[in-house]
Enzyme design. Structure first.
Site, mmCIF file in Angstrom:
data_model
loop_
_atom_site.group_PDB
_atom_site.id
_atom_site.type_symbol
_atom_site.label_atom_id
_atom_site.label_comp_id
_atom_site.label_asym_id
_atom_site.label_seq_id
_atom_site.Cartn_x
_atom_site.Cartn_y
_atom_site.Cartn_z
ATOM 1 N N TYR A 128 0.860 -1.190 0.000
ATOM 2 C CA TYR A 128 0.000 0.000 0.000
ATOM 3 C C TYR A 128 0.890 1.232 0.000
ATOM 4 C CZ TYR A 128 -3.380 3.508 1.642
ATOM 5 O OH TYR A 128 -4.171 4.623 1.769
ATOM 6 N N ASP A 223 9.356 2.773 -0.455
ATOM 7 C CA ASP A 223 8.322 3.451 0.320
ATOM 8 C C ASP A 223 8.525 3.055 1.782
ATOM 9 O OD1 ASP A 223 6.166 4.528 1.547
ATOM 10 O OD2 ASP A 223 4.646 3.538 0.303
ATOM 11 N N LYS A 251 4.467 9.077 8.689
ATOM 12 C CA LYS A 251 4.240 8.497 10.011
ATOM 13 C C LYS A 251 5.254 9.020 11.055
ATOM 14 C CE LYS A 251 1.234 5.001 8.246
ATOM 15 N NZ LYS A 251 1.277 4.285 6.981
HETATM 16 C C1 LIG Z 1 0.539 4.767 5.669
HETATM 17 C C2 LIG Z 1 1.274 4.522 4.414
HETATM 18 C C3 LIG Z 1 1.164 5.365 3.300
HETATM 19 C C4 LIG Z 1 0.178 6.500 3.252
HETATM 20 O O1 LIG Z 1 0.422 7.474 4.203
HETATM 21 P P1 LIG Z 1 -0.770 8.463 4.651
HETATM 22 O O2 LIG Z 1 -0.109 9.420 5.574
HETATM 23 O O3 LIG Z 1 -1.814 7.596 5.287
HETATM 24 O O4 LIG Z 1 -1.282 9.111 3.415
HETATM 25 C C5 LIG Z 1 1.976 5.143 2.215
HETATM 26 N N1 LIG Z 1 2.844 4.125 2.207
HETATM 27 C C6 LIG Z 1 2.975 3.275 3.235
HETATM 28 C C7 LIG Z 1 3.982 2.179 3.174
HETATM 29 C C8 LIG Z 1 2.178 3.437 4.370
HETATM 30 O O5 LIG Z 1 2.283 2.564 5.382
#
Ligand SMILES: *Cc1c(COP(=O)(O)O)cnc(C)c1O
Length: 411
Positions: A128, A223, A251
């Site tokens: 994701y 990511d 995060k």
């Molecule tokens: C949480 C997450 C996102 C998206 O971040 P948001 O701040 O919720 O938009 C993208 N990539 C990864 C790996 C994530 O865990």
């Protein structure tokens, strides 16, 4: 609000019942509006590595708010956080601050396409990367939990330019690159997947990604929105020694306020406006309060803290595994750094096909049982649980005891 929530995974739709409504939180504890206390392993879905309302972060924010909440002009705070990020993740030679992980990955993808003059991108099934159009194909997190492959509203041409491959499948990605490597702008990957539960990318898989992207002139994007400052102090790139071209963070880097970061090779990042022509902007990007929370959080992180937290996660997952084994419940636990998951599954689990074999009905019953006894984990096996610096060995032992009671009752 659709489904009663502002983000889908907050709803308890797949486990049944209503989500907790939160009143306040402190340290490792979260309190609902009915006055119940829980040991919190959700931690706002990752950001709160120091626990809730950490004293230094709160004090820094109190001072910062008096100085103004947003200026729309550069501040030294942005430079300070950028330098801290660069010290911890040296591959980010140049970076941009944004306000969410979604924005970071969306912008990194646009940059990769602009830099390479190619349209196709590759992602892995069950990974994701936020909710932008190109990335909402075979995605993890809520898409996995609610069984959605491609979101309605994503135009076909967008989805068709997103090629998907099974995670950890080195042969499949090699095959794809042999056929179409020269059309691919980038590969984006969660180097430790966290949005189908925790599934580590193998060293050979990640090394293969590095090798084939380099050979075909496409970019490798790690990511690390979740794994950055979670899998380890220097992210998965620090653990594996593999250097991506671009990295996305989110995060933890915002310490509980909205921050995302994308960055990497200086020659690539120099294509971003106004240095270059790949457009990126944001009214609240680099917001002073968000920078302050990030600075205060990152300044408290160090290698020793990660060793201590890692030991607690070992103790927790080993305790849960031992209890499940004793009760004859098929269970797999995975953990990397401060990320951990439990799956009701025979194992092994290396990709989305494997993880989908997990017993969702048993999970729903089990989740509600431990929640009723004060343990708050993610309401889905396709999500990661976390640990904070505030969790104690006593919390761990109490959690294992409550898991054990739940196995006794439900097995
Ligand atoms: C949480 C997450 C996102 C998206 O971040 P948001 O701040 O919720 O938009 C993208 N990539 C990864 C790996 C994530 O865990």
């Amino acid at each position: 609000m659709p489904g009663g929530v502002n983000s889908p995974v907050r709803a308890f739709k797949n486990v049944g019942g209503n989500p907790l409504f939160i009143d306040h939180a402190k340290g490792q504890h979260i309190y609902d509006i009915d006055g119940n206390e829980y040991i919190d392993y959700v931690l706002s879905w990752g950001p709160l590595v120091l626990g809730h309302a950490e004293d230094h972060v709160v004090a820094a924010l109190q001072t910062a708010v008096e100085r103004g909440t947003s200026y729309g002009a550069p501040t030294q705070l942005e430079t300070q956080l950028a330098e801290m990020v660069q010290n911890l993740v040296p591959s980010m030679e140049m970076m941009r601050m944004v306000s969410s992980g979604t924005e970071a990955t969306m912008s990194a993808i646009r940059l990769a396409r602009g830099f390479t003059h190619r349209d196709k991108i590759v992602k892995f099934i069950g990974n994701y990367h936020g909710h932008s159009d190109s990335l909402l194909v075979d995605a993890g997190s809520g898409m996995a939990t609610f069984g959605i492959n491609t979101s309605p509203g994503v135009p076909d041409p967008f989805a068709l330019d997103t090629l998907t491959v099974e995670y950890n499948d080195t042969a499949a990605i090699r095959d794809l690159f042999e056929k179409q490597g020269d059309e691919i702008a980038c590969v984006i990957v969660e180097p430790v997947a966290g949005n189908m539960g925790v599934i580590p990318g193998t060293q050979s898989f990640l090394e293969t990604l590095r090798e084939i992207t380099k050979a075909s002139g496409s970019l490798l994007i790690f990511d690390e929105v979740m794994s950055g400052f979670r899998a380890g102090l220097h992210g998965v790139q620090g653990l594996t020694g593999i250097t991506p071209d671009l990295t996305t963070l989110g995060k933890v880097v915002g310490g509980g306020l909205p921050v995302g970061v994308f960055g990497g090779r200086k020659d690539i990042m120099s294509d971003i406006t106004p240095a270059g022509n790949v457009y990126h902007a944001g009214t609240l990007s680099g917001n002073p309060l968000a920078m302050t929370a990030g600075i205060s959080t990152l300044s408290q992180l160090n290698a020793d803290l990660y060793i201590q937290m890692g030991k607690k996660v070992d103790r927790l997952t080993a305790g849960i595994q031992e209890s499940a084994d004793r009760h004859g419940v098929p269970l797999v636990t995975h953990h990397v750094g401060t990320m951990w998951s439990y799956f009701f599954n025979e194992g092994p689990i290396n990709n989305f096909v494997d993880v989908k074999k997990s017993d969702e009905q048993f999970f729903a019953k089990f989740f509600k049982e431990i929640l009723a006894n004060g343990i708050y984990t993610a309401p889905s096996q396709f999500e990661t649980n976390f640990l904070s610096a505030k969790h104690t060995d006593e919390d761990i032992d109490r959690t294992v005891a409550i898991f054990d009671d739940a196995f006794t009752k439900l097995a």
